[in-house]
Design a protein around this motif. Structure first.
Motif, PDB file in Angstrom:
ATOM      1  N   GLU A 100       0.835  -1.196   0.000  1.00 57.52           N
ATOM      2  CA  GLU A 100       0.000   0.000   0.000  1.00 57.52           C
ATOM      3  C   GLU A 100       0.871   1.248   0.000  1.00 57.52           C
ATOM      4  OE1 GLU A 100      -3.557   2.072   2.662  1.00 57.52           O
ATOM      5  OE2 GLU A 100      -2.752   0.097   3.185  1.00 57.52           O
ATOM      6  N   ALA A 101       0.552   2.157  -0.889  1.00 60.32           N
ATOM      7  CA  ALA A 101       1.343   3.386  -0.993  1.00 60.32           C
ATOM      8  C   ALA A 101       1.176   4.228   0.262  1.00 60.32           C
ATOM      9  CB  ALA A 101       0.924   4.187  -2.223  1.00 60.32           C
ATOM     10  N   GLY A 102       2.278   4.756   0.765  1.00 61.82           N
ATOM     11  CA  GLY A 102       2.251   5.589   1.957  1.00 61.82           C
ATOM     12  C   GLY A 102       2.241   7.059   1.598  1.00 61.82           C
ATOM     13  N   PRO A 103       2.448   7.930   2.568  1.00 67.75           N
ATOM     14  CA  PRO A 103       2.513   9.370   2.298  1.00 67.75           C
ATOM     15  C   PRO A 103       3.677   9.681   1.354  1.00 67.75           C
ATOM     16  CG  PRO A 103       2.333   8.923   4.652  1.00 67.75           C
ATOM     17  CD  PRO A 103       2.602   7.610   3.985  1.00 67.75           C
ATOM     18  N   MET A 104       3.626  10.867   0.743  1.00 61.13           N
ATOM     19  CA  MET A 104       4.683  11.241  -0.192  1.00 61.13           C
ATOM     20  C   MET A 104       6.039  11.300   0.501  1.00 61.13           C
ATOM     21  SD  MET A 104       3.640  11.227  -3.148  1.00 61.13           S
ATOM     22  CE  MET A 104       5.308  11.632  -3.654  1.00 61.13           C
ATOM     23  N   ALA A 105       6.042  11.598   1.806  1.00 60.49           N
ATOM     24  CA  ALA A 105       7.312  11.653   2.534  1.00 60.49           C
ATOM     25  C   ALA A 105       8.017  10.308   2.524  1.00 60.49           C
ATOM     26  CB  ALA A 105       7.070  12.104   3.970  1.00 60.49           C
ATOM     27  N   SER A 106       7.268   9.212   2.380  1.00 60.23           N
ATOM     28  CA  SER A 106       7.890   7.894   2.364  1.00 60.23           C
ATOM     29  C   SER A 106       8.770   7.692   1.137  1.00 60.23           C
ATOM     30  CB  SER A 106       6.818   6.795   2.427  1.00 60.23           C
ATOM     31  OG  SER A 106       5.999   6.820   1.267  1.00 60.23           O
ATOM     32  N   GLY A 152       5.043   7.546   8.313  1.00 63.43           N
ATOM     33  CA  GLY A 152       4.223   6.512   8.943  1.00 63.43           C
ATOM     34  C   GLY A 152       5.001   5.824  10.038  1.00 63.43           C
ATOM     35  N   TRP A 153       4.344   5.614  11.190  1.00 63.25           N
ATOM     36  CA  TRP A 153       5.043   5.061  12.345  1.00 63.25           C
ATOM     37  C   TRP A 153       5.458   3.613  12.156  1.00 63.25           C
ATOM     38  CZ3 TRP A 153       7.332   8.092  15.495  1.00 63.25           C
ATOM     39  CH2 TRP A 153       6.819   9.370  15.728  1.00 63.25           C
ATOM     40  N   GLY A 154       4.901   2.954  11.159  1.00 69.79           N
ATOM     41  CA  GLY A 154       5.351   1.600  10.868  1.00 69.79           C
ATOM     42  C   GLY A 154       6.789   1.556  10.386  1.00 69.79           C
ATOM     43  N   ALA A 155       7.294   2.694   9.887  1.00 71.03           N
ATOM     44  CA  ALA A 155       8.671   2.753   9.385  1.00 71.03           C
ATOM     45  C   ALA A 155       9.662   3.168  10.457  1.00 71.03           C
ATOM     46  CB  ALA A 155       8.753   3.738   8.215  1.00 71.03           C
ATOM     47  N   PHE A 156       9.164   3.553  11.649  1.00 71.48           N
ATOM     48  CA  PHE A 156      10.057   4.078  12.688  1.00 71.48           C
ATOM     49  C   PHE A 156      11.125   3.072  13.104  1.00 71.48           C
ATOM     50  CE2 PHE A 156      10.687   3.887  17.368  1.00 71.48           C
ATOM     51  CZ  PHE A 156      11.597   4.932  17.475  1.00 71.48           C
ATOM     52  N   LEU A 157      10.701   1.922  13.593  1.00 68.73           N
ATOM     53  CA  LEU A 157      11.663   0.934  14.101  1.00 68.73           C
ATOM     54  C   LEU A 157      12.544   0.370  12.990  1.00 68.73           C
ATOM     55  CD1 LEU A 157      12.730  -0.523  16.559  1.00 68.73           C
ATOM     56  CD2 LEU A 157      10.969  -2.284  16.220  1.00 68.73           C
ATOM     57  N   PRO A 158      11.987  -0.040  11.836  1.00 68.01           N
ATOM     58  CA  PRO A 158      12.868  -0.522  10.762  1.00 68.01           C
ATOM     59  C   PRO A 158      13.900   0.515  10.340  1.00 68.01           C
ATOM     60  CG  PRO A 158      10.599  -1.124  10.300  1.00 68.01           C
ATOM     61  CD  PRO A 158      10.558  -0.191  11.466  1.00 68.01           C
ATOM     62  N   VAL A 206      11.607   1.406   4.812  1.00 67.08           N
ATOM     63  CA  VAL A 206      10.553   2.432   4.812  1.00 67.08           C
ATOM     64  C   VAL A 206       9.257   1.893   4.226  1.00 67.08           C
ATOM     65  CG1 VAL A 206       9.863   4.668   3.862  1.00 67.08           C
ATOM     66  CG2 VAL A 206      12.170   4.354   4.774  1.00 67.08           C
ATOM     67  N   HIS A 207       9.355   1.130   3.153  1.00 61.29           N
ATOM     68  CA  HIS A 207       8.158   0.690   2.435  1.00 61.29           C
ATOM     69  C   HIS A 207       7.681  -0.701   2.829  1.00 61.29           C
ATOM     70  CE1 HIS A 207       8.337   4.213  -0.123  1.00 61.29           C
ATOM     71  NE2 HIS A 207       9.595   3.957  -0.380  1.00 61.29           N
TER      72      HIS A 207
END
Length: 371
Positions: free
Chosen positions: A179-185, A248-254, A329-330
């Motif tokens: 799923e595509a995330g925000p443009m910042a991703s 997106g906070w899902g990318a924080f730890l990775p 990130v993705h």
């Protein structure tokens, strides 16, 4: 360890050696990820100028160029502006009011219907923005192929006695593996990679300056080994927090888990080179950090880098780090280059401790100094 840390903080540049790398990762990531470019909005802000002098066919009464433009219109999200003559359109292009210009001659339909090569003109300007110039280059390759397919479809329809339409004979269903995330991703891997290299290099310079000239070489080597772990842990945490808040906070730890060990390894390598060879080596390391946008595999495939740059760096496989950052990130399974980062780390540590084992260099006044 506490004793070594306290000894380090007694140095005149100790605080700067910690604060500067953290600020680099924090400030650069904030300004990069809080205002990312949206490709859709960028495309909508571009204007395609059209000068259509095509006289069309008498029977059936159709302008091939119009049919082709109608069919392509749904595929191109650009705004369009029509002009009566080429001179006015070129003047608008030169003034920056257009992004690119298409000019169709009077005999375009006649040649297309007869089976001859129908030519049209694409007028570009190097004075437009980078995004507009790249779009023009894409149109140079895409439009002739797309319009050729459209003309072939039109000819077939007319041979079969049916009225041609402007619809493209082939359409694509676009599916994303995640799923595509925000443009910042999309910008996050670049911000992560660039700040990893830059903060590691600047931090290594500050660390070298903060610990040089001390008599206890073993303590210096141990400090140069331990402090980067803490500094880069804090710096990468700040970077990961910005990535999580914007992408997106899902990318924080990775993000944190890939940036931290990479930054440690690079810091050790840079400190080792600076310690053993001297501060002049920054002249060689600085381009390596700044060229990451070309060779790091985050803004474009590493193979797209200039040939001279690719010859120098391609053997190292540094684009593996960029790939791991993109995957983090993705949420895509792109393996972290453990072997590459381990080699960098081991080489850096070896250089740090080799320098500690060597005798101190004598300064101009006879006093001993240590890099």
């Amino acid at each position: 360890m506490k004793t070594h840390i306290n000894s380090f903080f007694e140095g005149p540049m100790a605080k700067q050696a910690i604060i500067v790398p953290v600020l680099i990762m924090l400030i650069f990531s904030v300004f990069t990820l809080t205002a990312p470019m949206d490709p859709e909005k960028t495309a909508q802000a571009m204007t395609l100028g059209i000068v259509n002098q095509d006289e069309g066919l008498p029977m059936p009464p159709v302008k091939v160029s119009e049919r082709m433009l109608q069919g392509l219109g749904g595929q191109m999200p650009f705004a369009t502006q029509s002009f009566d003559n080429r001179d006015d359109a070129v003047a608008a292009l030169e003034a920056g009011d257009l992004s690119v210009l298409l000019v169709f001659p009077t005999d375009f339909s006649a040649k297309a219907f007869k089976g001859e090569q129908a030519r049209f003109e694409i007028v570009t300007s190097p004075a437009v923005t980078v995004a507009e110039f790249q779009m023009a280059q894409q149109l140079e390759r895409m439009l002739p192929a797309a319009m050729s397919a459209g003309v072939a479809s039109l000819r077939l329809a007319m041979k079969e006695g049916s009225m041609p339409t402007g619809e493209m004979p082939v359409a694509a269903d676009v599916t994303s593996v995640v799923e595509a995330g925000p443009m910042a991703s999309m910008q996050a891997p670049f911000a992560m990679l660039y700040t990893t290299w830059l903060a590691s290099l600047v931090g290594a310079v500050m660390m070298t300056l903060a610990t040089r000239g001390r008599a206890d070489r073993g303590t210096v080597a141990l400090t140069r080994t331990l402090i980067p772990v803490l500094v880069m842990g804090l710096a990468s945490l700040c970077l990961a927090l910005v990535v999580g808040a914007t992408a997106g906070w899902g990318a924080f730890l990775p993000a944190w888990l890939v940036v931290w060990p990479t930054a440690i390894a690079l810091s050790w390598l840079f400190v080792g080179l600076l310690s053993l060879l001297g501060l002049w080596v920054v002249i060689l390391l600085l381009p390596l950090a700044f060229y990451q946008s070309a060779i790091g595999g985050v803004m474009a495939p590493a193979a797209a880098a200039p040939e001279w740059l690719s010859r120098i760096t391609s053997w190292a496989g540094l684009e593996q780090i960029g790939a791991a950052y993109r995957g983090a990130v993705h949420g895509v399974a792109m393996p972290y280059p453990v072997v590459l980062v381990a080699i960098i780390a081991i080489l850096g540590l070896a250089l740090i401790w080799i320098r500690a084992a060597l005798p101190a260099r004598a300064g101009a006044t006879g006093a001993t100094t240590a890099a």
